[in-house]
Design a protein around this motif. Structure first.
Motif, PDB file in Angstrom:
ATOM      1  N   GLU A  38       0.853  -1.192   0.000  1.00  0.00           N
ATOM      2  CA  GLU A  38       0.000   0.000   0.000  1.00  0.00           C
ATOM      3  C   GLU A  38       0.882   1.232   0.000  1.00  0.00           C
ATOM      4  N   GLY A  39       0.476   2.227  -0.763  1.00  0.00           N
ATOM      5  CA  GLY A  39       1.255   3.451  -0.810  1.00  0.00           C
ATOM      6  C   GLY A  39       0.528   4.554  -1.541  1.00  0.00           C
ATOM      7  N   GLN A  40       1.269   5.612  -1.826  1.00  0.00           N
ATOM      8  CA  GLN A  40       0.713   6.803  -2.456  1.00  0.00           C
ATOM      9  C   GLN A  40       1.262   6.972  -3.867  1.00  0.00           C
ATOM     10  N   ARG A  41       0.412   7.453  -4.743  1.00  0.00           N
ATOM     11  CA  ARG A  41       0.807   7.807  -6.096  1.00  0.00           C
ATOM     12  C   ARG A  41      -0.067   8.968  -6.523  1.00  0.00           C
ATOM     13  N   GLN A  42       0.561  10.084  -6.793  1.00  0.00           N
ATOM     14  CA  GLN A  42      -0.136  11.301  -7.199  1.00  0.00           C
ATOM     15  C   GLN A  42      -1.239  11.676  -6.213  1.00  0.00           C
ATOM     16  N   GLY A  43      -0.928  11.535  -4.907  1.00  0.00           N
ATOM     17  CA  GLY A  43      -1.849  11.954  -3.861  1.00  0.00           C
ATOM     18  C   GLY A  43      -2.975  10.986  -3.560  1.00  0.00           C
ATOM     19  N   LYS A  44      -3.022   9.839  -4.221  1.00  0.00           N
ATOM     20  CA  LYS A  44      -4.065   8.847  -3.981  1.00  0.00           C
ATOM     21  C   LYS A  44      -3.441   7.578  -3.409  1.00  0.00           C
ATOM     22  N   THR A  45      -4.236   6.851  -2.610  1.00  0.00           N
ATOM     23  CA  THR A  45      -3.776   5.602  -2.024  1.00  0.00           C
ATOM     24  C   THR A  45      -4.079   4.448  -2.969  1.00  0.00           C
ATOM     25  N   TYR A  46      -3.066   3.614  -3.200  1.00  0.00           N
ATOM     26  CA  TYR A  46      -3.209   2.437  -4.051  1.00  0.00           C
ATOM     27  C   TYR A  46      -2.683   1.220  -3.303  1.00  0.00           C
ATOM     28  N   THR A  47      -3.237   0.056  -3.617  1.00  0.00           N
ATOM     29  CA  THR A  47      -2.755  -1.207  -3.078  1.00  0.00           C
ATOM     30  C   THR A  47      -2.511  -2.154  -4.248  1.00  0.00           C
ATOM     31  N   TYR A  48      -1.317  -2.747  -4.273  1.00  0.00           N
ATOM     32  CA  TYR A  48      -0.936  -3.666  -5.340  1.00  0.00           C
ATOM     33  C   TYR A  48      -0.586  -5.027  -4.746  1.00  0.00           C
ATOM     34  N   ALA A  49      -1.069  -6.086  -5.371  1.00  0.00           N
ATOM     35  CA  ALA A  49      -0.730  -7.447  -4.963  1.00  0.00           C
ATOM     36  C   ALA A  49       0.640  -7.812  -5.517  1.00  0.00           C
ATOM     37  N   LEU A  50       1.366  -8.635  -4.776  1.00  0.00           N
ATOM     38  CA  LEU A  50       2.671  -9.105  -5.224  1.00  0.00           C
ATOM     39  C   LEU A  50       2.583  -9.707  -6.621  1.00  0.00           C
ATOM     40  N   THR A  51       1.555 -10.493  -6.866  1.00  0.00           N
ATOM     41  CA  THR A  51       1.416 -11.170  -8.158  1.00  0.00           C
ATOM     42  C   THR A  51       1.282 -10.188  -9.317  1.00  0.00           C
ATOM     43  N   ASP A  52       0.835  -8.965  -9.050  1.00  0.00           N
ATOM     44  CA  ASP A  52       0.711  -7.945 -10.094  1.00  0.00           C
ATOM     45  C   ASP A  52       2.026  -7.215 -10.347  1.00  0.00           C
ATOM     46  N   LEU A  53       2.986  -7.344  -9.442  1.00  0.00           N
ATOM     47  CA  LEU A  53       4.226  -6.574  -9.516  1.00  0.00           C
ATOM     48  C   LEU A  53       5.452  -7.400  -9.879  1.00  0.00           C
ATOM     49  N   VAL A  54       5.331  -8.716  -9.893  1.00  0.00           N
ATOM     50  CA  VAL A  54       6.473  -9.585 -10.179  1.00  0.00           C
ATOM     51  C   VAL A  54       6.901  -9.400 -11.631  1.00  0.00           C
TER      52      VAL A  54
ATOM     53  N   SER B  77       8.421  -4.684  -9.542  1.00  0.00           N
ATOM     54  CA  SER B  77       8.550  -3.323 -10.064  1.00  0.00           C
ATOM     55  C   SER B  77       7.273  -2.556  -9.741  1.00  0.00           C
ATOM     56  N   PHE B  78       7.436  -1.471  -9.006  1.00  0.00           N
ATOM     57  CA  PHE B  78       6.292  -0.620  -8.682  1.00  0.00           C
ATOM     58  C   PHE B  78       6.011   0.335  -9.836  1.00  0.00           C
ATOM     59  N   PRO B  79       4.746   0.759  -9.976  1.00  0.00           N
ATOM     60  CA  PRO B  79       4.432   1.759 -10.994  1.00  0.00           C
ATOM     61  C   PRO B  79       5.215   3.056 -10.740  1.00  0.00           C
ATOM     62  N   VAL B  80       5.504   3.768 -11.796  1.00  0.00           N
ATOM     63  CA  VAL B  80       6.241   5.030 -11.691  1.00  0.00           C
ATOM     64  C   VAL B  80       5.494   5.978 -10.760  1.00  0.00           C
ATOM     65  N   GLY B  81       6.219   6.555  -9.817  1.00  0.00           N
ATOM     66  CA  GLY B  81       5.643   7.518  -8.881  1.00  0.00           C
ATOM     67  C   GLY B  81       5.028   6.901  -7.636  1.00  0.00           C
ATOM     68  N   PHE B  82       4.982   5.576  -7.554  1.00  0.00           N
ATOM     69  CA  PHE B  82       4.392   4.912  -6.389  1.00  0.00           C
ATOM     70  C   PHE B  82       5.386   4.909  -5.245  1.00  0.00           C
ATOM     71  N   GLU B  83       4.945   5.335  -4.066  1.00  0.00           N
ATOM     72  CA  GLU B  83       5.766   5.330  -2.860  1.00  0.00           C
ATOM     73  C   GLU B  83       5.132   4.384  -1.849  1.00  0.00           C
ATOM     74  N   ALA B  84       5.759   3.229  -1.644  1.00  0.00           N
ATOM     75  CA  ALA B  84       5.230   2.224  -0.719  1.00  0.00           C
ATOM     76  C   ALA B  84       5.276   2.749   0.711  1.00  0.00           C
ATOM     77  N   MET B  85       4.223   2.425   1.479  1.00  0.00           N
ATOM     78  CA  MET B  85       4.144   2.844   2.876  1.00  0.00           C
ATOM     79  C   MET B  85       3.935   1.659   3.819  1.00  0.00           C
ATOM     80  N   LYS B  86       3.178   0.650   3.359  1.00  0.00           N
ATOM     81  CA  LYS B  86       2.880  -0.521   4.189  1.00  0.00           C
ATOM     82  C   LYS B  86       2.954  -1.782   3.351  1.00  0.00           C
ATOM     83  N   VAL B  87       3.253  -2.903   4.032  1.00  0.00           N
ATOM     84  CA  VAL B  87       3.227  -4.218   3.404  1.00  0.00           C
ATOM     85  C   VAL B  87       2.307  -5.096   4.249  1.00  0.00           C
TER      86      VAL B  87
END
Length: 85
Positions: free
Chosen positions: A10-26, A49-59
């Protein structure tokens, strides 16, 4: 032990909160990165690989064992990203 692990970032990208599953980022060719099976230990390797601009905050980590009848995870933990670096 065998089962599956559900890891989400979970993290922030362009001021919005996003959550990505490991399987989507491998990004490496890893067959079923969410499954595990070991006797003493298992080292899980791969590249994400996280999307450009994504800043992870929690796992978020949930572990489900294969032969446990309960559907609830046996491990359900939340880690702060900065504590893992």
């Amino acid at each position: 032990l065998s089962g599956r692990v559900d890891i989400r970032f979970e993290g922030q990208r362009q001021g919005k909160t996003y959550t990505y599953a490991l399987t989507d980022l491998v990004t490496t060719k890893t067959k079923n990165p969410e499954k595990f099976s070991f006797k003493y230990f298992q080292k899980l390797e791969g590249t994400i690989s996280f999307p450009v601009g994504f800043e992870a905050m929690k796992v978020y980590v949930k572990v489900y064992l294969k032969y446990v009848k309960k559907k609830d995870p046996v491990i359900d933990e939340i880690f702060a990203w900065e504590d893992l670096l």
